[in-house]
Design a protein around this motif. Structure first.
Motif: not given
Length: 292
Positions: A135-145, A154-158
C-alpha cells in the motif's frame, strides 16, 4: 504551498516527522524535488501515525478504536479538521494522483497486528505484506513522476511488489524483537518445515537450534530476494529523481537482506542495520546511477 501559512506549517510538521522518524526512508525522500518531497513526507507522516497506533502500548481495544478513528478521518478528506498532517495530505492529494484508499489497507494490516493474527502459509503472509507495505508503495507512486510512455497500472504492480520485498526484510530483521511482544509473522508451515517454534528463553533469545533457525531465515530471505528482483523493474519507469528516491530506499533494505543471507543468525545477535555513512553512500550512488 506559497501564501498559505497554515498549509506551510502543516507541511513543516510532516517534514519534521519524516526527518526524526524515517531512519531509512528519509535518505531517499530527500532526493525528490521540493514539492514532491513535501507530498511524500505527508504520506509518510500519516502512515507513521497509523503504524505508531498499531505498535503502541495502549490496550488493544483502545488501539483498535483509534485505528478506526484514523480511517474515518481519512474518509472525510479533504476536510482535515485542522489536523496538520491531514491538511498536508489533503493538499497533496488534490495535486497528485495519490490513491488515498490504499490507507484503508494499511489500517487493515495494523488491525491484524493488534489482534495478533498469525499466518498459516506464505501466501497469507504476502497478503499481509501487501496491505502494510505494498500500500505504501502504491501511495508513493502517486507522488512520483513516470517517464513518458510508462504504464501507471504496471508501475503500481511493481511498486506493490517492491513494498512486499521491504516488508519481508523488516520481518526477518525484527524476528526477535517482534517475538518479544508476542508477534510471529513467519508462516506456521515454514516454521514446521524447518522444525522451529520461535520460543523465547528467559534471556530474551530464541530457543531453536541455530542450524534450523539459520535455514529458516535464509529460506525466507531468498524468497524476499525474488520480490526485489521483480519490484526493482519499477526504476526505469520513473523519472530521474523519483528513480533515485526509490533506489535509495530499496537499496538500504536490499543491503540489509544481503547481510542476512550471508549471516542468517545475525538477526538473533543484534538489530541488523547500516551505519549513517553507508545509507548516505547508497543514496548518493542511487542519484548518480539514476541517469538524466
Amino acid at each position: 504551498m506559497s501564501g498559505d501559512t497554515g498549509l506551510e506549517r502543516a507541511y513543516r510538521e510532516c517534514a519534521r516527522v519524516t526527518r526524526t522518524q524515517a531512519r531509512n526512508f528519509s535518505y531517499g525522500i530527500r532526493l525528490l524535488r521540493p514539492d514532491r518531497r513535501a507530498a511524500l513526507c505527508a504520506v509518510y507522516a500519516v502512515a507513521r501515525r497509523i503504524d505508531d497506533i498499531g505498535d503502541g502500548d495502549l490496550p488493544a481495544a483502545t488501539r483498535l478504536a483509534r485505528l478506526d478513528q484514523v480511517r474515518a478521518a481519512l474518509h472525510r478528506l479533504p476536510d482535515a479538521g485542522g489536523d496538520p498532517v491531514l491538511v498536508a495530505l489533503a493538499d497533496a492529494a488534490t495535486r497528485l494522483p495519490i490513491p488515498l484508499s490504499a490507507f484503508d489497507e494499511l489500517v487493515d494490516g495494523c488491525l491484524a497486528d493488534v489482534r495478533g493474527t498469525r499466518y498459516e502459509t506464505f501466501e497469507e503472509l504476502i497478503g499481509y505484506c501487501r496491505r502494510v507495505a505494498g500500500s505504501i508503495g502504491r501511495l508513493s507512486l502517486g507522488v512520483f513522476d513516470l517517464r513518458p510512455g510508462a504504464d501507471r497500472a504496471e508501475a503500481a504492480e511493481l511498486a506493490d511488489t517492491l513494498g512486499i520485498a521491504l516488508q519481508l526484510t523488516n520481518i526477518l530483521r525484527d524476528i526477535v524483537e517482534d517475538r518479544g511482544v508476542g508477534r510471529i509473522y513467519l508462516p506456521r508451515r515454514d516454521l514446521d518445515r524447518f522444525g522451529c517454534a520461535l520460543d523465547i528463553d528467559p534471556g530474551g533469545g530464541l530457543t531453536d537450534p541455530p542450524e534450523r533457525l539459520a535455514g529458516l531465515v535464509r529460506w525466507q530471505a531468498q524468497r524476499a530476494e525474488r520480490y526485489y528482483r521483480t519490484g526493482l523493474r519499477l526504476l526505469p519507469m520513473l523519472d530521474r529523481r523519483s528513480a533515485a528516491c526509490v533506489a535509495a530506499m530499496a537499496g538500504i533494505y536490499h543491503r540489509l537482506l544481503a547481510r542476512m543471507i550471508a549471516d542468517p543468525l545475525a538477526v538473533t545477535r543484534r538489530r541488523v542495520a547500516l551505519s549513517g555513512w553507508e545509507k548516505a553512500y547508497v543514496a548518493a550512488r542511487a542519484m548518480t546511477r539514476s541517469g538524466s
